[in-house]
Design a protein around this motif. Structure first.
Motif, PDB file in Angstrom:
ATOM      1  N   ARG A 109      -8.654  -1.377  -3.216  1.00  0.00           N
ATOM      2  CA  ARG A 109      -7.959  -1.390  -1.929  1.00  0.00           C
ATOM      3  C   ARG A 109      -6.676  -2.206  -2.030  1.00  0.00           C
ATOM      4  O   ARG A 109      -6.692  -3.372  -2.431  1.00  0.00           O
ATOM      5  CB  ARG A 109      -8.858  -1.982  -0.843  1.00  0.00           C
ATOM      6  CG  ARG A 109      -8.239  -1.939   0.559  1.00  0.00           C
ATOM      7  CD  ARG A 109      -9.123  -2.696   1.541  1.00  0.00           C
ATOM      8  NE  ARG A 109      -8.628  -2.588   2.905  1.00  0.00           N
ATOM      9  CZ  ARG A 109      -7.687  -3.382   3.438  1.00  0.00           C
ATOM     10  NH1 ARG A 109      -7.120  -4.318   2.695  1.00  0.00           N
ATOM     11  NH2 ARG A 109      -7.318  -3.236   4.696  1.00  0.00           N
ATOM     12  N   GLN A 110      -5.563  -1.596  -1.636  1.00  0.00           N
ATOM     13  CA  GLN A 110      -4.280  -2.292  -1.631  1.00  0.00           C
ATOM     14  C   GLN A 110      -4.056  -2.955  -0.277  1.00  0.00           C
ATOM     15  O   GLN A 110      -4.904  -2.899   0.596  1.00  0.00           O
ATOM     16  CB  GLN A 110      -3.159  -1.316  -1.999  1.00  0.00           C
ATOM     17  CG  GLN A 110      -3.284  -0.798  -3.410  1.00  0.00           C
ATOM     18  CD  GLN A 110      -2.113   0.049  -3.886  1.00  0.00           C
ATOM     19  OE1 GLN A 110      -2.100   0.489  -5.002  1.00  0.00           O
ATOM     20  NE2 GLN A 110      -1.128   0.280  -3.029  1.00  0.00           N
TER      21      GLN A 110
ATOM     22  N   SER B  59       1.150  -0.258  -7.066  1.00  0.00           N
ATOM     23  CA  SER B  59       1.450  -1.685  -6.924  1.00  0.00           C
ATOM     24  C   SER B  59       0.299  -2.569  -7.399  1.00  0.00           C
ATOM     25  O   SER B  59       0.527  -3.611  -8.024  1.00  0.00           O
ATOM     26  CB  SER B  59       1.810  -2.023  -5.469  1.00  0.00           C
ATOM     27  OG  SER B  59       0.696  -1.852  -4.614  1.00  0.00           O
ATOM     28  N   LYS B  60      -0.929  -2.145  -7.122  1.00  0.00           N
ATOM     29  CA  LYS B  60      -2.054  -2.994  -7.528  1.00  0.00           C
ATOM     30  C   LYS B  60      -2.423  -2.768  -8.996  1.00  0.00           C
ATOM     31  O   LYS B  60      -2.733  -3.722  -9.716  1.00  0.00           O
ATOM     32  CB  LYS B  60      -3.267  -2.763  -6.626  1.00  0.00           C
ATOM     33  CG  LYS B  60      -4.296  -3.887  -6.745  1.00  0.00           C
ATOM     34  CD  LYS B  60      -5.285  -3.887  -5.603  1.00  0.00           C
ATOM     35  CE  LYS B  60      -6.130  -5.152  -5.615  1.00  0.00           C
ATOM     36  NZ  LYS B  60      -7.112  -5.180  -4.507  1.00  0.00           N
ATOM     37  N   THR B  61      -2.393  -1.524  -9.443  1.00  0.00           N
ATOM     38  CA  THR B  61      -2.711  -1.273 -10.848  1.00  0.00           C
ATOM     39  C   THR B  61      -1.687  -1.942 -11.756  1.00  0.00           C
ATOM     40  O   THR B  61      -2.022  -2.398 -12.863  1.00  0.00           O
ATOM     41  CB  THR B  61      -2.766   0.239 -11.153  1.00  0.00           C
ATOM     42  OG1 THR B  61      -1.528   0.839 -10.751  1.00  0.00           O
ATOM     43  CG2 THR B  61      -3.914   0.898 -10.407  1.00  0.00           C
ATOM     44  N   ASN B  62      -0.451  -2.064 -11.284  1.00  0.00           N
ATOM     45  CA  ASN B  62       0.584  -2.752 -12.055  1.00  0.00           C
ATOM     46  C   ASN B  62       0.674  -4.243 -11.721  1.00  0.00           C
ATOM     47  O   ASN B  62       1.489  -4.959 -12.299  1.00  0.00           O
ATOM     48  CB  ASN B  62       1.950  -2.114 -11.808  1.00  0.00           C
ATOM     49  CG  ASN B  62       2.061  -0.721 -12.379  1.00  0.00           C
ATOM     50  OD1 ASN B  62       1.308  -0.353 -13.277  1.00  0.00           O
ATOM     51  ND2 ASN B  62       2.997   0.070 -11.865  1.00  0.00           N
ATOM     52  N   ASN B  63      -0.150  -4.673 -10.772  1.00  0.00           N
ATOM     53  CA  ASN B  63      -0.154  -6.057 -10.294  1.00  0.00           C
ATOM     54  C   ASN B  63       1.233  -6.507  -9.842  1.00  0.00           C
ATOM     55  O   ASN B  63       1.668  -7.630 -10.106  1.00  0.00           O
ATOM     56  CB  ASN B  63      -0.695  -7.028 -11.353  1.00  0.00           C
ATOM     57  CG  ASN B  63      -1.167  -8.341 -10.725  1.00  0.00           C
ATOM     58  OD1 ASN B  63      -1.543  -8.396  -9.553  1.00  0.00           O
ATOM     59  ND2 ASN B  63      -1.146  -9.408 -11.507  1.00  0.00           N
TER      60      ASN B  63
ATOM     61  N   GLN C 106       0.808  -1.220   0.000  1.00  0.00           N
ATOM     62  CA  GLN C 106       0.000   0.000   0.000  1.00  0.00           C
ATOM     63  C   GLN C 106       0.838   1.265   0.000  1.00  0.00           C
ATOM     64  O   GLN C 106       0.331   2.358  -0.259  1.00  0.00           O
ATOM     65  CB  GLN C 106      -0.963   0.005   1.188  1.00  0.00           C
ATOM     66  CG  GLN C 106      -0.293  -0.015   2.545  1.00  0.00           C
ATOM     67  CD  GLN C 106      -1.300   0.029   3.670  1.00  0.00           C
ATOM     68  OE1 GLN C 106      -2.096   0.957   3.756  1.00  0.00           O
ATOM     69  NE2 GLN C 106      -1.283  -0.978   4.539  1.00  0.00           N
ATOM     70  N   ARG C 107       2.143   1.140   0.272  1.00  0.00           N
ATOM     71  CA  ARG C 107       3.023   2.303   0.246  1.00  0.00           C
ATOM     72  C   ARG C 107       3.454   2.661  -1.179  1.00  0.00           C
ATOM     73  O   ARG C 107       4.058   3.707  -1.397  1.00  0.00           O
ATOM     74  CB  ARG C 107       4.260   2.044   1.107  1.00  0.00           C
ATOM     75  CG  ARG C 107       3.925   1.845   2.583  1.00  0.00           C
ATOM     76  CD  ARG C 107       5.170   1.526   3.394  1.00  0.00           C
ATOM     77  NE  ARG C 107       4.841   1.278   4.791  1.00  0.00           N
ATOM     78  CZ  ARG C 107       5.727   0.900   5.705  1.00  0.00           C
ATOM     79  NH1 ARG C 107       7.001   0.735   5.349  1.00  0.00           N
ATOM     80  NH2 ARG C 107       5.354   0.675   6.951  1.00  0.00           N
ATOM     81  N   VAL C 108       3.188   1.783  -2.119  1.00  0.00           N
ATOM     82  CA  VAL C 108       3.510   2.033  -3.521  1.00  0.00           C
ATOM     83  C   VAL C 108       2.187   2.197  -4.261  1.00  0.00           C
ATOM     84  O   VAL C 108       1.446   1.235  -4.462  1.00  0.00           O
ATOM     85  CB  VAL C 108       4.331   0.876  -4.125  1.00  0.00           C
ATOM     86  CG1 VAL C 108       4.642   1.158  -5.599  1.00  0.00           C
ATOM     87  CG2 VAL C 108       5.610   0.643  -3.321  1.00  0.00           C
ATOM     88  N   LYS C 109       1.880   3.412  -4.672  1.00  0.00           N
ATOM     89  CA  LYS C 109       0.549   3.739  -5.184  1.00  0.00           C
ATOM     90  C   LYS C 109       0.134   2.891  -6.378  1.00  0.00           C
ATOM     91  O   LYS C 109      -1.054   2.621  -6.573  1.00  0.00           O
ATOM     92  CB  LYS C 109       0.475   5.218  -5.554  1.00  0.00           C
ATOM     93  CG  LYS C 109       0.535   6.154  -4.354  1.00  0.00           C
ATOM     94  CD  LYS C 109       0.396   7.618  -4.777  1.00  0.00           C
ATOM     95  CE  LYS C 109       0.429   8.546  -3.574  1.00  0.00           C
ATOM     96  NZ  LYS C 109       0.293   9.976  -3.972  1.00  0.00           N
TER      97      LYS C 109
END
Length: 276
Positions: free
Chosen positions: A263-264, A230-234, A225-228
């Motif tokens: 939500r990350q 991370s989820k959009t880039n999987n 969650q500290r890397v904005k």
């Protein structure tokens, strides 16, 4: 039967805060409710030693009116409002509830990291495995934990089929994280932690996700969650598991990640299994 496990990263925040993240967390809770699980395992509750407050209980009863609650919180000499686990289970069930201590080092046994529900024919046990920490300061203790935990599950397995779930804080194989090359000595992907998980499985347990999905890649349970992005880039890790005694693997019908939207951090994981 349907089981769901989720590292919630603060139950208090999810139930009582008005922050944007809390709103997202409550959306995930609603998703879990819609899936109608028999048992919900929750890690990293971060509650006080006294457990859920009156307000927490009110909100949980409102959202999960047909469930009973069992909890285990961090207590002295461990840190306050740290780690912690909770079970919600359908109120027609009457499991025997155990709060295991496995002879772990330091304050690990006092950190509320485990709860076990004992049913007539099987156990459901959850764990929030200690993180090895920044600069791997807790790696040596973590290795001892892994050995003690494996011994505990083996003891249960001698009696009944075991379902073991939680945040194991390890990506077992290179296919269990997006960037293994960048994380060789990162907490959760050290050779030592991976070996500990291999040893656990070798004692008679099956990783249900791999049992169902084989060597599929790109499916993760945690995004930083500290890397904005991370989820959009999987750019994720698979560190949350449903394990089952090897002799129960053929009873598994589904083992999946639950969609937690934008939500990350952790996403819930689901297990459908026929234990009749």
């Amino acid at each position: 039967m349907r089981f769901i496990s989720w590292n919630i990263d603060s139950l208090n925040a999810a139930l009582t805060s008005d922050s944007a993240r809390a709103v997202l967390s409550r959306g995930v809770i609603d998703t879990i409710i819609d899936l109608d699980p028999t048992v919900v395992a929750i890690q990293e509750t971060k509650l006080s030693a006294n457990g859920p407050t009156k307000k927490h209980i009110e909100v949980l009863n409102e959202k999960f009116p047909d469930y009973e609650i069992a909890w285990n919180s961090s207590k002295e000499p461990a840190r306050k409002s740290y780690a912690g686990t909770m079970f919600l289970y359908k109120n027609h069930l009457v499991p025997e509830i155990h709060f295991p201590e496995i002879g772990a080092p330091s304050t690990m046994d006092a950190e509320g990291r485990m709860i076990t529900l004992e049913f007539e024919k099987f156990y459901v046990t959850q764990v929030y495995t200690p993180n090895s920490g920044n600069n791997l300061v807790r790696l040596e203790e973590r290795q001892i934990w892994d050995e003690k935990y494996a011994e505990y599950l083996t003891t249960l397995d001698k009696e009944k089929i075991v379902l073991a779930t939680g945040d194991f804080n390890v990506a077992h194989k290179e296919i269990d994280l997006a960037h293994p090359d960048r994380n060789r000595r990162s907490a959760g992907f050290t050779d030592e932690e991976r070996h500990g998980f291999t040893q656990l499985l070798s004692k008679g347990f099956t990783d249900t996700f791999r049992h169902v999905h084989g060597e599929v890649t790109g499916m993760y349970s945690w995004w930083n969650q500290r890397v904005k992005t991370s989820k959009t880039n999987n750019s994720g890790w698979r560190i949350d598991y449903w394990l089952v005694s090897d002799r129960g693997a053929d009873k598994v019908m589904a083992s999946e990640m639950v969609d937690s939207g934008v939500r990350q951090d952790h996403t819930p994981i689901l297990l459908d299994i026929d234990l009749d």
